[in-house]
Design a protein around this motif. Structure first.
Motif, PDB file in Angstrom:
ATOM      1  N   LEU A   1       0.902  -1.153  -0.110  1.00 52.59           N
ATOM      2  CA  LEU A   1       0.023   0.158   0.008  1.00 52.59           C
ATOM      3  C   LEU A   1       0.958   1.239  -0.028  1.00 52.59           C
ATOM      4  O   LEU A   1       0.662   2.269  -0.801  1.00 52.59           O
ATOM      5  CB  LEU A   1      -0.966  -0.015   1.162  1.00 52.59           C
ATOM      6  CG  LEU A   1      -2.160  -0.938   1.265  1.00 52.59           C
ATOM      7  CD1 LEU A   1      -2.832  -0.888   2.311  1.00 52.59           C
ATOM      8  CD2 LEU A   1      -3.072  -0.598   0.029  1.00 52.59           C
ATOM      9  N   LEU A   2       1.657   1.297   0.895  1.00 55.30           N
ATOM     10  CA  LEU A   2       2.794   2.252   1.003  1.00 55.30           C
ATOM     11  C   LEU A   2       3.445   2.568  -0.564  1.00 55.30           C
ATOM     12  O   LEU A   2       3.582   3.907  -1.030  1.00 55.30           O
ATOM     13  CB  LEU A   2       3.842   2.222   2.220  1.00 55.30           C
ATOM     14  CG  LEU A   2       4.923   3.349   2.292  1.00 55.30           C
ATOM     15  CD1 LEU A   2       4.204   4.852   2.518  1.00 55.30           C
ATOM     16  CD2 LEU A   2       5.761   3.036   3.181  1.00 55.30           C
ATOM     17  N   GLU A   3       3.902   1.601  -1.040  1.00 57.30           N
ATOM     18  CA  GLU A   3       4.688   1.646  -2.376  1.00 57.30           C
ATOM     19  C   GLU A   3       3.851   2.122  -3.355  1.00 57.30           C
ATOM     20  O   GLU A   3       4.414   2.871  -4.327  1.00 57.30           O
ATOM     21  CB  GLU A   3       5.372   0.479  -2.632  1.00 57.30           C
ATOM     22  CG  GLU A   3       6.612   0.373  -1.492  1.00 57.30           C
ATOM     23  CD  GLU A   3       7.224  -0.930  -2.136  1.00 57.30           C
ATOM     24  OE1 GLU A   3       7.067  -1.728  -3.007  1.00 57.30           O
ATOM     25  OE2 GLU A   3       8.336  -1.338  -1.436  1.00 57.30           O
ATOM     26  N   ARG A   4       2.424   1.902  -3.333  1.00 55.63           N
ATOM     27  CA  ARG A   4       1.685   2.516  -4.218  1.00 55.63           C
ATOM     28  C   ARG A   4       1.135   3.903  -3.919  1.00 55.63           C
ATOM     29  O   ARG A   4       0.370   4.321  -4.852  1.00 55.63           O
ATOM     30  CB  ARG A   4       0.446   1.573  -4.274  1.00 55.63           C
ATOM     31  CG  ARG A   4       0.869   0.230  -5.098  1.00 55.63           C
ATOM     32  CD  ARG A   4      -0.543  -0.545  -5.405  1.00 55.63           C
ATOM     33  NE  ARG A   4      -1.617  -0.526  -4.321  1.00 55.63           N
ATOM     34  CZ  ARG A   4      -1.881  -1.615  -3.510  1.00 55.63           C
ATOM     35  NH1 ARG A   4      -1.360  -2.768  -3.822  1.00 55.63           N
ATOM     36  NH2 ARG A   4      -2.858  -1.349  -2.483  1.00 55.63           N
ATOM     37  N   GLY A   5       1.531   4.419  -2.924  1.00 53.96           N
ATOM     38  CA  GLY A   5       1.119   5.756  -2.561  1.00 53.96           C
ATOM     39  C   GLY A   5      -0.285   5.809  -1.700  1.00 53.96           C
ATOM     40  O   GLY A   5      -0.613   6.898  -1.708  1.00 53.96           O
ATOM     41  N   GLU A   6      -0.365   4.737  -1.114  1.00 56.71           N
ATOM     42  CA  GLU A   6      -1.666   4.791  -0.139  1.00 56.71           C
ATOM     43  C   GLU A   6      -1.284   5.129   1.028  1.00 56.71           C
ATOM     44  O   GLU A   6      -0.168   5.226   1.622  1.00 56.71           O
ATOM     45  CB  GLU A   6      -2.462   3.480  -0.255  1.00 56.71           C
ATOM     46  CG  GLU A   6      -2.728   2.946  -1.531  1.00 56.71           C
ATOM     47  CD  GLU A   6      -3.988   3.882  -2.109  1.00 56.71           C
ATOM     48  OE1 GLU A   6      -4.709   4.077  -1.241  1.00 56.71           O
ATOM     49  OE2 GLU A   6      -4.121   3.922  -3.470  1.00 56.71           O
ATOM     50  N   ASN A   7      -2.312   5.451   2.021  1.00 59.71           N
ATOM     51  CA  ASN A   7      -2.016   6.018   3.387  1.00 59.71           C
ATOM     52  C   ASN A   7      -1.848   4.909   4.185  1.00 59.71           C
ATOM     53  O   ASN A   7      -2.734   4.030   4.276  1.00 59.71           O
ATOM     54  CB  ASN A   7      -3.315   6.992   3.664  1.00 59.71           C
ATOM     55  CG  ASN A   7      -2.928   7.718   5.160  1.00 59.71           C
ATOM     56  OD1 ASN A   7      -1.992   7.813   5.444  1.00 59.71           O
ATOM     57  ND2 ASN A   7      -4.038   8.332   5.664  1.00 59.71           N
ATOM     58  N   ILE A   8      -0.804   4.946   5.170  1.00 62.95           N
ATOM     59  CA  ILE A   8      -0.722   3.765   6.216  1.00 62.95           C
ATOM     60  C   ILE A   8      -0.315   4.697   7.406  1.00 62.95           C
ATOM     61  O   ILE A   8      -0.154   5.725   7.434  1.00 62.95           O
ATOM     62  CB  ILE A   8       0.555   2.871   5.887  1.00 62.95           C
ATOM     63  CG1 ILE A   8       1.894   3.794   5.533  1.00 62.95           C
ATOM     64  CG2 ILE A   8       0.183   2.326   4.548  1.00 62.95           C
ATOM     65  CD1 ILE A   8       3.069   2.711   5.927  1.00 62.95           C
ATOM     66  N   ALA A   9      -0.283   3.842   8.445  1.00 61.40           N
ATOM     67  CA  ALA A   9      -0.144   4.626   9.895  1.00 61.40           C
ATOM     68  C   ALA A   9       1.466   4.842   9.970  1.00 61.40           C
ATOM     69  O   ALA A   9       2.194   4.252   9.287  1.00 61.40           O
ATOM     70  CB  ALA A   9      -0.251   3.684  11.068  1.00 61.40           C
ATOM     71  N   LEU A  10       1.595   6.007  10.754  1.00 61.08           N
ATOM     72  CA  LEU A  10       2.960   6.588  10.742  1.00 61.08           C
ATOM     73  C   LEU A  10       4.022   5.522  11.306  1.00 61.08           C
ATOM     74  O   LEU A  10       4.923   5.584  11.079  1.00 61.08           O
ATOM     75  CB  LEU A  10       2.826   7.998  11.540  1.00 61.08           C
ATOM     76  CG  LEU A  10       4.070   8.615  11.835  1.00 61.08           C
ATOM     77  CD1 LEU A  10       4.843   8.992  10.304  1.00 61.08           C
ATOM     78  CD2 LEU A  10       4.139   9.749  12.479  1.00 61.08           C
ATOM     79  N   ARG A  11       3.425   4.933  12.314  1.00 66.68           N
ATOM     80  CA  ARG A  11       4.325   3.982  13.155  1.00 66.68           C
ATOM     81  C   ARG A  11       4.936   2.929  12.185  1.00 66.68           C
ATOM     82  O   ARG A  11       5.893   2.374  12.287  1.00 66.68           O
ATOM     83  CB  ARG A  11       3.432   3.388  14.107  1.00 66.68           C
ATOM     84  CG  ARG A  11       4.291   2.550  14.982  1.00 66.68           C
ATOM     85  CD  ARG A  11       3.346   1.869  16.208  1.00 66.68           C
ATOM     86  NE  ARG A  11       2.752   2.819  17.058  1.00 66.68           N
ATOM     87  CZ  ARG A  11       3.366   3.222  18.166  1.00 66.68           C
ATOM     88  NH1 ARG A  11       4.465   2.754  18.565  1.00 66.68           N
ATOM     89  NH2 ARG A  11       2.683   4.053  18.856  1.00 66.68           N
TER      90      ARG A  11
END
Length: 114
Positions: free
Chosen positions: A50-60
């Motif tokens: 998800l992160l690598e695709r530019g989606e939002n993830i938790a800061l932690r």
């Protein structure tokens, strides 16, 4: 165009896309698979994807990933540095000793007597 105006013109989605590209580039440069990074960061592979695709993830989770990729240096910009005012700096400079000197008692002891 300076860095600040550049980042202000980007949307949140564009910034997330940049973060994702940075993570993916860093991971590939270290020859790590998504599974390996996810396992070391104690997150799911889908969260990393998800992160690598530019989606939002938790800061932690982002912090965990950055730590695994040895990329925590990107957070240096968040460090608060106390700045001293020019007036205070000048006052502190006035307090510094400019010369060495002896007191009268020291001079008397050092004087040669014939």
């Amino acid at each position: 165009m300076n860095d600040l105006s550049y980042t202000n013109s980007l949307s949140d989605a564009a910034l997330l896309q940049q973060v994702g590209e940075f993570i993916k580039t860093r991971r590939v440069a270290q020859n790590l698979s998504q599974d390996e990074v996810a396992e070391r960061a104690a997150i799911s592979r889908s969260t990393l994807s998800l992160l690598e695709r530019g989606e939002n993830i938790a800061l932690r989770n982002l912090l965990k990933i950055l730590r695994v990729l040895d990329a925590l240096y990107v957070l240096e910009q968040f460090k608060v540095v106390n700045q001293i005012s020019p007036m205070l700096l000048a006052k502190e400079d006035e307090k510094k000793r400019k010369r060495a000197y002896r007191t009268n008692t020291q001079r008397d002891k050092d004087d040669w007597e014939w």
